[in-house]
Design a protein around this motif. Structure first.
Motif, PDB file in Angstrom:
ATOM      1  N   MET A   1      23.735 -28.248   8.475  1.00  0.00           N
ATOM      2  CA  MET A   1      22.702 -28.713   8.398  1.00  0.00           C
ATOM      3  C   MET A   1      23.429 -30.044   7.798  1.00  0.00           C
ATOM      4  N   GLU A   2      21.963 -31.095   8.046  1.00  0.00           N
ATOM      5  CA  GLU A   2      22.993 -32.402   7.297  1.00  0.00           C
ATOM      6  C   GLU A   2      21.375 -33.017   6.814  1.00  0.00           C
ATOM      7  N   ILE A   3      21.559 -33.608   6.199  1.00  0.00           N
ATOM      8  CA  ILE A   3      21.032 -33.946   4.803  1.00  0.00           C
ATOM      9  C   ILE A   3      20.242 -35.582   5.461  1.00  0.00           C
ATOM     10  N   VAL A   4      19.113 -36.076   4.803  1.00  0.00           N
ATOM     11  CA  VAL A   4      18.822 -37.608   4.899  1.00  0.00           C
ATOM     12  C   VAL A   4      17.876 -37.476   3.542  1.00  0.00           C
ATOM     13  N   GLU A   5      18.309 -38.659   2.561  1.00  0.00           N
ATOM     14  CA  GLU A   5      17.637 -38.987   2.264  1.00  0.00           C
ATOM     15  C   GLU A   5      16.382 -39.630   1.994  1.00  0.00           C
ATOM     16  N   PHE A   6      14.472 -39.441   1.039  1.00  0.00           N
ATOM     17  CA  PHE A   6      13.954 -40.205   1.435  1.00  0.00           C
ATOM     18  C   PHE A   6      13.470 -40.524   0.516  1.00  0.00           C
ATOM     19  N   SER A   7      12.263 -41.973   0.003  1.00  0.00           N
ATOM     20  CA  SER A   7      12.528 -42.010  -1.276  1.00  0.00           C
ATOM     21  C   SER A   7      11.599 -41.000  -2.067  1.00  0.00           C
ATOM     22  N   GLY A   8      12.209 -40.325  -3.130  1.00  0.00           N
ATOM     23  CA  GLY A   8      10.554 -38.986  -3.337  1.00  0.00           C
ATOM     24  C   GLY A   8      10.699 -37.604  -2.531  1.00  0.00           C
ATOM     25  N   ALA A  12      16.327 -31.127   5.182  1.00  0.00           N
ATOM     26  CA  ALA A  12      17.899 -30.979   5.947  1.00  0.00           C
ATOM     27  C   ALA A  12      17.253 -30.455   7.110  1.00  0.00           C
ATOM     28  N   ILE A  13      18.813 -31.001   8.187  1.00  0.00           N
ATOM     29  CA  ILE A  13      17.935 -30.835   9.582  1.00  0.00           C
ATOM     30  C   ILE A  13      19.176 -30.378  10.547  1.00  0.00           C
ATOM     31  N   ASP A  14      18.893 -29.160  10.796  1.00  0.00           N
ATOM     32  CA  ASP A  14      20.229 -28.770  11.798  1.00  0.00           C
ATOM     33  C   ASP A  14      19.361 -29.914  13.481  1.00  0.00           C
ATOM     34  N   PRO A  15      20.641 -30.909  14.142  1.00  0.00           N
ATOM     35  CA  PRO A  15      19.910 -31.822  15.047  1.00  0.00           C
ATOM     36  C   PRO A  15      20.653 -30.917  16.514  1.00  0.00           C
ATOM     37  N   GLU A  16      20.987 -30.197  16.611  1.00  0.00           N
ATOM     38  CA  GLU A  16      21.230 -29.281  17.626  1.00  0.00           C
ATOM     39  C   GLU A  16      19.971 -28.199  17.704  1.00  0.00           C
ATOM     40  N   THR A  17      19.008 -27.758  16.822  1.00  0.00           N
ATOM     41  CA  THR A  17      17.972 -27.091  16.743  1.00  0.00           C
ATOM     42  C   THR A  17      16.565 -28.276  16.402  1.00  0.00           C
ATOM     43  N   ASN A  18      16.697 -28.983  15.951  1.00  0.00           N
ATOM     44  CA  ASN A  18      15.278 -29.598  14.745  1.00  0.00           C
ATOM     45  C   ASN A  18      15.012 -28.133  14.026  1.00  0.00           C
ATOM     46  N   PHE A  19      15.833 -27.776  13.491  1.00  0.00           N
ATOM     47  CA  PHE A  19      15.508 -26.784  12.459  1.00  0.00           C
ATOM     48  C   PHE A  19      15.959 -27.506  11.285  1.00  0.00           C
ATOM     49  N   GLU A  24      12.859 -31.881  -2.402  1.00  0.00           N
ATOM     50  CA  GLU A  24      13.277 -32.554  -3.752  1.00  0.00           C
ATOM     51  C   GLU A  24      14.195 -32.771  -4.226  1.00  0.00           C
ATOM     52  N   GLU A  25      14.953 -31.800  -4.981  1.00  0.00           N
ATOM     53  CA  GLU A  25      16.309 -31.686  -5.857  1.00  0.00           C
ATOM     54  C   GLU A  25      17.273 -30.404  -4.398  1.00  0.00           C
ATOM     55  N   ILE A  26      17.447 -29.158  -4.762  1.00  0.00           N
ATOM     56  CA  ILE A  26      17.822 -28.127  -4.703  1.00  0.00           C
ATOM     57  C   ILE A  26      17.365 -27.779  -3.344  1.00  0.00           C
ATOM     58  N   LEU A  27      18.158 -27.196  -1.842  1.00  0.00           N
ATOM     59  CA  LEU A  27      17.270 -26.920  -1.038  1.00  0.00           C
ATOM     60  C   LEU A  27      17.974 -25.494  -0.645  1.00  0.00           C
ATOM     61  N   PRO A  28      16.699 -24.373  -1.331  1.00  0.00           N
ATOM     62  CA  PRO A  28      16.842 -23.291  -1.833  1.00  0.00           C
ATOM     63  C   PRO A  28      17.823 -22.366  -0.849  1.00  0.00           C
ATOM     64  N   GLU A  29      18.636 -21.247  -1.236  1.00  0.00           N
ATOM     65  CA  GLU A  29      19.169 -20.336  -0.342  1.00  0.00           C
ATOM     66  C   GLU A  29      18.698 -20.133   0.801  1.00  0.00           C
ATOM     67  N   GLU A  30      17.926 -19.180   0.516  1.00  0.00           N
ATOM     68  CA  GLU A  30      16.893 -18.071   0.916  1.00  0.00           C
ATOM     69  C   GLU A  30      16.497 -19.756   2.409  1.00  0.00           C
ATOM     70  N   HIS A 384       9.419 -42.246   9.930  1.00  0.00           N
ATOM     71  CA  HIS A 384       7.919 -42.206   9.410  1.00  0.00           C
ATOM     72  C   HIS A 384       6.790 -40.829   9.191  1.00  0.00           C
ATOM     73  N   ALA A 385       7.504 -40.215  10.619  1.00  0.00           N
ATOM     74  CA  ALA A 385       7.056 -39.102  10.509  1.00  0.00           C
ATOM     75  C   ALA A 385       7.107 -37.535  10.049  1.00  0.00           C
ATOM     76  N   PHE A 386       8.827 -38.024   8.865  1.00  0.00           N
ATOM     77  CA  PHE A 386       9.043 -37.047   7.881  1.00  0.00           C
ATOM     78  C   PHE A 386       8.237 -37.343   7.017  1.00  0.00           C
ATOM     79  N   ARG A 387       7.782 -39.028   6.861  1.00  0.00           N
ATOM     80  CA  ARG A 387       6.711 -39.041   5.185  1.00  0.00           C
ATOM     81  C   ARG A 387       5.375 -38.702   5.592  1.00  0.00           C
ATOM     82  N   VAL A 388       5.372 -39.065   7.375  1.00  0.00           N
ATOM     83  CA  VAL A 388       3.545 -37.817   7.225  1.00  0.00           C
ATOM     84  C   VAL A 388       3.980 -36.682   6.969  1.00  0.00           C
ATOM     85  N   ILE A 389       4.741 -35.451   7.004  1.00  0.00           N
ATOM     86  CA  ILE A 389       4.935 -33.856   6.998  1.00  0.00           C
ATOM     87  C   ILE A 389       4.867 -34.012   5.703  1.00  0.00           C
TER      88      ILE A 389
END
Length: 413
Positions: A1-8, A12-19, A24-30, A384-389
């Motif tokens: 998983m790769e991390i992209v930071e936005f304002s606020g 986290a995204i897996d580029p191979e699957t688009n998962f 906001e702060e910590i990516l849940p272990e679940e 911008h699509a991620f902001r809309v989501i």
């Protein structure tokens, strides 16, 4: 998983699957555990979606002629001037043979298909496809509109600017007036859409175009001009500036939708689908490899091409006699994957963007393995699509009732 930071928030995204996951702060272990447990299945599904050859759409250019001369046209002028056409016997034969390929959608495209409207209208009455017509509108008369509406045909009207002087400059004198008349004649027809080619003359008018069309159509496509021709390359706007105006238009569309006049920019909706429902994308240009020669083909009087953008490139043409075996052609286009493009293979958005368009890249560079000249445009739009989501505005772009939810994990609600 790769991390992209936005304002606020962060993504986290897996580029191979688009998962992906927004947090906001910590990516849940679940979420990490869920991804680990399902990554193999998701990878296999994405691979199948990307590489399977499964034709569902055929674009048919029944004539090489056109009654306009748009400066960015992808069809070389010598072909338009040559003016070959299909007679009805040829068109009927093609439509009968397409049934064996599993094609369900047939779009009459151009040059200008309504130059032979009698032939295509006859075909619409005689065959059971989901038909569409892409036209500049000059030849559409009231009785033609009635015919198309009665049969539920999807109609795409080319229209480049709400400003008359700009649209007439790009599409031909009198075009703006004709489109305004047609919008009234179609009177809110639900299968009507507008296609706008984003270029140097109109890229600052996109939000204004949305305002002009709201309440008249529900869907507008805003496609960056392809550099397949020298004219197209000369009219290419600055990608980042164009992205800013495109995003402004997206926001205007969302505003109108929230206020009772639903209008969607199809290109942006497809980007959102590439994130939240990657196997449901309608437009096939932003998949790697693209849909050309894999999900759709373009059939002209001169032969078959993987996509209309390749018309005039003889090395990408095969004969009409090859229609039943067309799945075995166009391997060079199918081999253009983000993994083979140096600029793309490490990009976190590679399987959302898809690095379009191979015809444009090949025409400009002589190779398939270069990134898109609109690379930065697509990155900004995806962000911008991620902001809309994140702000929960997806329903104002995509009809979520048409999607089946497979997984969702939410925290902090």
């Amino acid at each position: 998983m790769e991390i992209v930071e936005f304002s606020g928030f962060k993504v986290a995204i897996d580029p191979e699957t688009n998962f992906w996951a927004i947090y906001e702060e910590i990516l849940p272990e679940e979420i990490l555990k869920f991804h680990e447990e399902n990554s193999k299945a998701l990878t296999e599904r994405m691979k199948k979606y990307r590489f399977e050859v499964n034709f569902n759409t055929a674009y048919i250019n029944p004539t090489e002629r056109c009654n306009a001369n748009c400066p960015y046209c992808y069809i070389p002028p010598e072909i338009r001037n040559r003016g070959r056409e299909m007679d009805y016997g040829t068109l009927k034969d093609i439509l009968e043979r397409l049934e064996t390929l599993g094609v369900r959608n047939v779009i009459f495209h151009g040059a200008e298909p309504l130059i032979v409207k009698n032939e295509i209208f006859r075909a619409i009455d005689e065959f059971d496809y989901r038909f569409g017509v892409q036209t500049n509108g000059f030849l559409l008369e009231s009785q033609d509109v009635e015919f198309l509406v009665e049969r539920g045909v999807n109609v795409g009207l080319s229209f480049d600017s709400p400003r008359q002087e700009v649209d007439d400059l790009l599409r031909g004198k009198g075009h703006h007036r004709k489109i305004v008349e047609l919008l009234d004649t179609f009177n809110g027809y639900e299968n009507l859409n507008i296609i706008t080619t984003i270029n140097r003359h109109n890229y600052t008018h996109l939000a204004e175009m949305v305002d002009f069309l709201a309440g008249k159509v529900r869907l507008v496509l805003m496609n960056p001009v392809r550099g397949t021709s020298e004219g197209g390359r000369a009219l290419r706007p600055d990608p980042l500036e164009a992205a800013g105006h495109f995003i402004e238009a997206v926001e205007r569309a969302i505003w109108h939708t929230k206020n009772g006049k639903r209008i969607v920019i199809g290109d942006f909706a497809n980007v959102l689908l590439g994130i939240i429902a990657p196997y449901s994308r309608v437009l096939q240009c932003d998949i790697s490899p693209c849909g050309g020669g894999r999900r759709f083909i373009s059939i002209t009087p001169d032969g078959i091409f993987p996509c209309g953008e390749f018309i005039g490139m003889e090395q990408f043409r095969t004969g009409l006699e090859d229609l039943e075996n067309v799945k075995n052609h166009f391997q060079e286009v199918k081999n253009r994957t983000v993994e083979n493009i140096e600029e793309c293979r490490e990009c976190v958005y590679r399987n959302i963007c898809g690095a379009p368009c191979p015809a444009e890249v090949y025409a400009e560079t002589g190779t398939m393995l270069e990134k898109s000249p609109f690379c930065e445009f697509y990155k900004k739009v995806i962000e911008h699509a991620f902001r809309v989501i994140h702000r929960r505005d997806v329903e104002h772009v995509i009809n979520l009732r048409g999607l089946r939810k497979i997984y969702e994990i939410e925290f902090g609600k």
